[in-house]
Design a protein around this motif. Structure first.
Motif, short mmCIF file in Angstrom:
data_model
loop_
_atom_site.label_atom_id
_atom_site.label_comp_id
_atom_site.label_asym_id
_atom_site.label_seq_id
_atom_site.Cartn_x
_atom_site.Cartn_y
_atom_site.Cartn_z
N ALA A 26 0.86 -1.19 0.00
CA ALA A 26 0.00 0.00 0.00
C ALA A 26 0.89 1.23 0.00
O ALA A 26 2.03 1.19 0.45
N GLU B 58 -4.29 2.09 6.53
CA GLU B 58 -5.49 1.28 6.31
C GLU B 58 -6.68 2.17 6.01
O GLU B 58 -7.51 1.85 5.16
N THR C 100 -6.12 3.94 2.38
CA THR C 100 -6.12 3.07 1.20
C THR C 100 -7.27 2.06 1.24
O THR C 100 -7.51 1.37 0.26
N LYS D 193 -7.37 -0.71 2.70
CA LYS D 193 -6.84 -2.06 2.51
C LYS D 193 -6.61 -2.71 3.87
O LYS D 193 -6.31 -2.04 4.84
#
Ligand SMILES: Nc1ncnc2c1ncn2[C@@H]1O[C@H](COP(=O)(O)OP(=O)(O)OP(=O)(O)O)[C@@H](O)[C@H]1O
Ligand SMILES: [Mg+2]
Ligand SMILES: [Mg+2]
Length: 475
Positions: free
Chosen positions: A364, A436, A439, A441
């Motif tokens: 990421a 987190e 992104t 993700k």
């Protein structure tokens, strides 16, 4: 064949080859023991872990008799604890687990007790509970079912057959923050047991024969993996604890050497320079007499003066003129602080890129933009973050920077300059919240994937093959 069709009954002799796929044991010779109700497995290093509500047991199996160097690590849920009388009449409390038994393409769940009694001649005994409805016995024969081979333990197929074993994981952290909570939550979601251990409360027995790590009056168990989250204020002690885990042979996501090297900005820049990783022009001097010299080494103003121990952008100063730079340096020296001088990458315009590298890949990346009027993009300084696409060159630079410190997990910060990416620093305990959130993700999930891949494959030890063996081959 539909699931509910009655399986055909298998003919068993007094000894057969079986598989225990849930445990990652593809070939085992088992003896039928109609005198016993429950099956028994010869297990080593039996140790419980997990929560009281969902207790688990870890153990190892040595599937090949006489080959104690071949070790299969296993874990399973505990379904019961029972007193079992062994063949010599002695009673023993044993953990009971449930696992699938696989023979000739047919698979059914059986109960297995774990015992490490050396008197048990066979690796496994099959009791009545395992055979009911599935097996009929011809007691004078053996190997009526397809024979398997121990050779499977020496093949790469062992990686595939390794089950999704529950791991016992230690998060070394002093803080109860987003990152620690996510590590616990995500690990438990994946069936692992995750313990957060306060780094500064760990203590060590340092000796050659039995190095150990202790905590709160007890020796810490064998963890499958340690995830270090070492704060900057305790780097030396944290590194010592990790080194101790490394000595014991525990897999540490990041090693002590990499954490230590990346924390010291001066040392880190030397390592990156050696690995030919792009970075802003950087200079360092110890004597006050060289202040003007290092300023001229770096070149023109404005320039950056940075404390070696800085985090969260707290010790990073932008000096617009030579005079300003000199007075900042004098002030730092007066405080006996260590610092470096660096060229200011103006075109970065208060933005930097955080690349999160896990297992040698950028999983990421986010762009952080400093608060209005601040050249520092740190989120702790009021910066904001959003997901960003990085170039191939940036990706390669980030991966190389993590590799230079031998870090499996690293937050690599770089600036976009006119002459390509310039790495500012490599963080060995990158925070997960910003990346987190921006992104969207599951970064912690990616970290666990990496840990699982590293820890799960069983150690395969090849048997030494003799080259002169053909002469005494028996027919
Ligand atoms: N040479 C430079 N040129 C331009 N901007 C810089 C330079 N060095 C630092 N900065 C800005 O200042 C911020 C903080 O610098 P740096 O990351 O080196 O310090 P830190 O205190 O270690 O922060 P962190 O909390 O990320 O560890 C960077 O994210 C960047 O935005
Ligand atoms: Mg830093
Ligand atoms: Mg930084």
């Amino acid at each position: 064949m539909p699931d509910d069709a009655a399986p055909e009954t298998l003919q068993f002799g007094w000894e057969e080859w079986i598989s225990l796929p849930d445990l990652g044991v593809p070939a085992l010779r088992a003896k039928v023991d109609t005198g016993a109700r429950t099956s028994a497995l010869h297990a080593f290093d039996i140790e419980t872990f997990g929560s009281q509500a969902r207790p688990k047991v870890r153990f190892t199996v040595h599937p090949i008799p006489g080959r104690d160097d071949l070790v299969i690590p296993c874990s399973a849920n505990i379904v019961d604890r029972r007193e079992v009388a062994s063949s010599n009449g002695e009673k023993e409390m044993r953990y009971v687990i449930e696992s699938a038994l696989l023979v000739n393409g047919q698979k059914w769940p059986i109960e297995i007790t774990l015992t490490n009694r050396s008197t048990m001649t066979s690796r496994m005994l099959l009791g009545r509970q395992a055979m009911k409805d599935h097996i009929s016995i011809a007691a004078t024969d053996r190997f009526l079912q397809p024979e398997l081979s121990y050779d499977v333990y020496h093949t790469s197929r062992m990686r595939e057959v390794a089950p999704q074993r529950a791991l016992r994981i230690c998060v070394l952290s002093r803080e109860d923050n987003y990152s620690t909570r996510r590590l616990v939550e995500e690990g438990e979601k994946r069936g692992h047991s995750v313990e957060v251990i306060n780094t500064t409360r760990c203590y060590m027995a340092i000796n050659a024969l039995a190095p150990e790590v202790h905590y709160d009056g007890k020796r810490l168990p064998r963890f499958d993996a340690v995830i270090p989250r070492i704060g900057a204020s305790i780097t030396p002690y944290g590194a010592a604890i990790i080194r101790q885990f490394e000595t014991i042979g525990t897999y540490c996501v990041n090693g002590a050497a990499g954490i230590t090297a990346s924390r010291d900005k001066l040392y880190a820049h030397q390592i990156m320079a050696r690995a030919r990783i792009g970075m802003p022009n950087t200079a360092f001097a110890s004597s006050p007499r060289d202040t003007a010299n290092i300023i001229s080494l770096v070149g023109t103003t404005p320039l950056i003066v940075k404390l070696l121990e800085s985090t969260q952008g707290k010790g990073v100063v932008l000096a617009e003129t030579k005079k300003a730079a000199e007075s900042v340096i004098d002030a730092f020296r007066g405080l006996k602080a260590n610092f470096l001088v660096q060229s200011f990458v103006k075109e970065a315009a208060g933005e930097d890129i955080r690349c999160l590298v896990i297992g040698g890949k950028v999983v990421a990346s986010m762009k952080r933009t400093g608060a209005e009027g601040d050249f520092r993009s740190n989120l702790h300084r009021g910066g904001t973050a959003k997901s960003v696409r990085i170039t191939k060159e940036e990706r390669e630079t980030a991966v190389r920077a993590a590799r230079a410190f031998d870090l499996n997990m690293a937050g690599v910060d770089l600036l976009r300059s006119e002459s390509g990416p310039k790495v500012l620093e490599v963080n060995s305990s990158p925070g997960f919240e910003g990346i987190e959130t921006s992104t969207n993700k599951n970064i912690v999930g990616k970290l666990y994937e990496q840990i699982e891949a590293r820890v799960r494959p069983v150690p395969i030890r090849r048997r030494k093959t003799s080259t002169s063996g053909s002469a005494d081959k028996q027919t």
